[in-house]
Design an enzyme around this catalytic site. Structure first.
Site, PDB file in Angstrom:
ATOM      1  N   ARG A 119     -21.579  59.418 -90.755  1.00  0.00           N
ATOM      2  CA  ARG A 119     -21.356  59.331 -92.210  1.00  0.00           C
ATOM      3  C   ARG A 119     -20.839  60.627 -92.856  1.00  0.00           C
ATOM      4  NH1 ARG A 119     -24.891  58.377 -95.562  1.00  0.00           N
ATOM      5  NH2 ARG A 119     -23.654  57.105 -96.966  1.00  0.00           N
ATOM      6  N   CYS A 132     -16.912  67.750 -79.837  1.00  0.00           N
ATOM      7  CA  CYS A 132     -15.704  68.574 -79.876  1.00  0.00           C
ATOM      8  C   CYS A 132     -14.827  68.162 -81.047  1.00  0.00           C
ATOM      9  CB  CYS A 132     -14.949  68.424 -78.566  1.00  0.00           C
ATOM     10  SG  CYS A 132     -15.942  68.988 -77.208  1.00  0.00           S
ATOM     11  N   GLU A 133     -15.332  68.313 -82.216  1.00  0.00           N
ATOM     12  CA  GLU A 133     -14.619  67.981 -83.453  1.00  0.00           C
ATOM     13  C   GLU A 133     -15.045  69.024 -84.475  1.00  0.00           C
ATOM     14  OE1 GLU A 133     -12.711  65.283 -84.569  1.00  0.00           O
ATOM     15  OE2 GLU A 133     -12.617  64.529 -82.520  1.00  0.00           O
ATOM     16  N   GLU A 158     -28.281  40.900-101.534  1.00  0.00           N
ATOM     17  CA  GLU A 158     -28.335  41.250-100.108  1.00  0.00           C
ATOM     18  C   GLU A 158     -28.282  42.764 -99.908  1.00  0.00           C
ATOM     19  OE1 GLU A 158     -25.245  38.706 -98.590  1.00  0.00           O
ATOM     20  OE2 GLU A 158     -23.672  40.013 -99.359  1.00  0.00           O
TER      21      GLU A 158
HETATM   22  C1  PLP Z   1     -21.117  41.660 -97.911  1.00  0.00           C
HETATM   23  C2  PLP Z   1     -22.076  42.785 -97.937  1.00  0.00           C
HETATM   24  N1  PLP Z   1     -23.315  42.565 -98.391  1.00  0.00           N
HETATM   25  C3  PLP Z   1     -24.241  43.554 -98.415  1.00  0.00           C
HETATM   26  C4  PLP Z   1     -23.927  44.820 -97.984  1.00  0.00           C
HETATM   27  C5  PLP Z   1     -25.000  45.861 -98.013  1.00  0.00           C
HETATM   28  O1  PLP Z   1     -24.658  46.960 -98.752  1.00  0.00           O
HETATM   29  P1  PLP Z   1     -25.761  48.077 -99.000  1.00  0.00           P
HETATM   30  O2  PLP Z   1     -26.247  48.522 -97.684  1.00  0.00           O
HETATM   31  O3  PLP Z   1     -25.044  49.139 -99.737  1.00  0.00           O
HETATM   32  O4  PLP Z   1     -26.837  47.435 -99.820  1.00  0.00           O
HETATM   33  C6  PLP Z   1     -22.639  45.099 -97.523  1.00  0.00           C
HETATM   34  C7  PLP Z   1     -22.281  46.452 -97.072  1.00  0.00           C
HETATM   35  O5  PLP Z   1     -21.199  46.784 -96.719  1.00  0.00           O
HETATM   36  C8  PLP Z   1     -21.679  44.052 -97.501  1.00  0.00           C
HETATM   37  O6  PLP Z   1     -20.434  44.256 -97.055  1.00  0.00           O
END
Ligand code: PLP
Length: 433
Positions: A326, A357-358, A286
């Protein structure tokens, strides 16, 4: 002649002149390349899904989610990972196929679980026993069968910023492999009338460049699979190995192909399953950042240029921390170009400051640029992931628009917020009127 000269020196992205985009849509502006997203999805399809049997890929929508993005991901044949009712709501409104949704989250509410079950999402990744109890109640009430995975924390530490590490022992995510917590929940799930336990999920962290952490996690997970088979006669059918694959932001980042990770995952899984005499489960990945990260740039207009003699020159832009938290959050680094002076020699070093303002609202320390004037357009590169999706209204700055670009054409996919949007939900109680 003069115009032709100008066009030639402007920074182009997906065939579009970014200076013209800034003029047409205003700044700050998120610009997203459809072709780049599709290219990444197709690499996943070719190098992972077609190469290895019994595999699936879901896009981690937390990286960047809009209705248009859902449509692209659906067309490319990938699934979608969501982590909240809001992300699920977006997917529902994009008519995304619900059986291809994986629902995550370490603290899902009763309402969110109810929503996921009612919509018939493909998988719920259960993080803890409290969630398991709620899920059982809900599935019993609705009399609906739900396929689930348990998220485990495999006790593996990848090399990345500590705030984006998730698979280590000391983590808020998942069920630890140590102790008998995992055995308890597996027993409970396998005895439950409407829960179908498919297997396990881990996610090690984000912006990882080394396959070794994945290999270690596979070892830990296959040991768990073997233990569950021996002790409970439970056979794991599916293993979701998360995302986290790193991308290029700046010099020093050494991104890898998707196959670098997935071949290693598949090979190790087969070796371990063979030696433990366990059938090889189906594998899901994923990725979020790997699909969308390099597909985005953010355009800003430069305002104040402040030189502090013998210290540094601060160049301020019309956005910053609210559209890209980020750098402040993880010390994330970015490259950028002056879009309207792309071909000019970069003979000085400046610091790009946001307008909040940081003191910490600095987008880029020490960027090499040509001479800068207010009104120039800055294009920050590789902002596709975790920028739009992490944006806030700090200092009551309206959120930027998002434009999808492809082969020289552009389409607005998220409108710019207006000041009215900032107070739309405010209410003044009677006694203050
Ligand atoms: C459960 C899960 N799957 C996938 C991702 C995707 O991570 P990335 O964008 O680094 O591929 C995240 C990111 O936090 C996650 O928490």
């Amino acid at each position: 002649m003069e115009i032709a000269e100008k066009v030639r020196t402007n920074f182009e992205f997906a065939g579009c002149d970014t200076v013209e985009l800034a003029k047409e849509y205003g700044t700050p502006l998120y610009v997203v390349s459809e072709e780049k997203i599709r290219e990444q999805c197709r690499e996943i399809t070719q190098s992972f899904l077609k190469k290895h049997q019994n595999t699936k890929a879901t896009y981690a929508s937390k990286a960047f989610l809009t209705l248009a993005m859902c449509k692209i991901i659906e067309e490319e044949g990938l699934g979608l990972d969501v982590v909240s009712g809001g992300e699920l709501f977006t997917a529902v409104h994009a008519d995304f196929p619900m059986e291809k949704i994986v629902f995550h989250g370490n603290n899902k509410s009763y309402e969110e679980i109810y929503m996921a079950v009612s919509h018939g999402v493909g998988r719920i990744v259960v993080d803890n026993s409290h969630e398991l109890d709620m899920l059982e109640d809900i599935t019993n009430e609705l009399k609906r069968t739900v396929k689930i995975l348990f998220r485990v924390s495999p006790g593996v530490k990848g090399e990345t910023h500590e705030y984006i590490l998730t698979g280590q022992k000391d983590s808020k995510f998942g069920i630890p492999l140590e102790g008998d917590g995992i055995l308890q929940v597996v027993k409970k799930a396998t005895n439950s009338q409407f829960l179908k336990l498919m297997g396990f999920h881990f996610h090690l962290g984000s912006q990882l460049f080394d396959k070794n952490a994945y290999i270690l996690a596979i070892k830990a997970l296959t040991n768990l699979m073997k233990e569950l088979k021996d002790k409970l006669s439970y056979e794991t059918q599916e293993l979701n190995t998360g995302g986290g694959f790193g991308i290029y932001y700046t010099n020093g980042d050494k991104p890898k192909s998707i196959a670098y990770f997935t071949d290693a995952i598949m090979e190790e899984l087969k070796i371990q399953c063979n030696s433990l005499q366990h059938t090889v489960p189906s594998v899901v990945i994923e990725p979020g950042r790997w699909i969308i990260g390099n597909a985005g740039v953010t355009l800003y207009t430069i305002g104040a240029v402040k030189e502090i003699p013998n210290v540094r020159t601060y160049v301020s832009v019309d956005g910053g921390l609210p559209d890209n938290p980020r750098p402040a959050l993880y010390k994330a680094k970015y490259e950028a170009v002056i879009a309207n002076k792309n071909n000019q020699p970069r003979d000085r070093v400046v610091t790009i400051a946001g307008k909040c303002c940081e003191t910490g609202d600095i987008l880029i320390w020490d960027l090499e640029t040509p001479e800068i004037n207010s009104g120039d357009i800055l294009a920050v590169l590789s902002t596709g992931a975790y920028n739009y999706s992490m944006a806030s209204n700090y200092n009551k700055l309206p959120k930027p628009a998002v434009v999808l670009v492809n082969k020289g054409k552009s389409d607005l996919i998220v409108k710019r917020e207006k000041y009215e949007d900032l107070i739309r939900r405010d209410i003044i109680p009677k006694h203050l009127l």
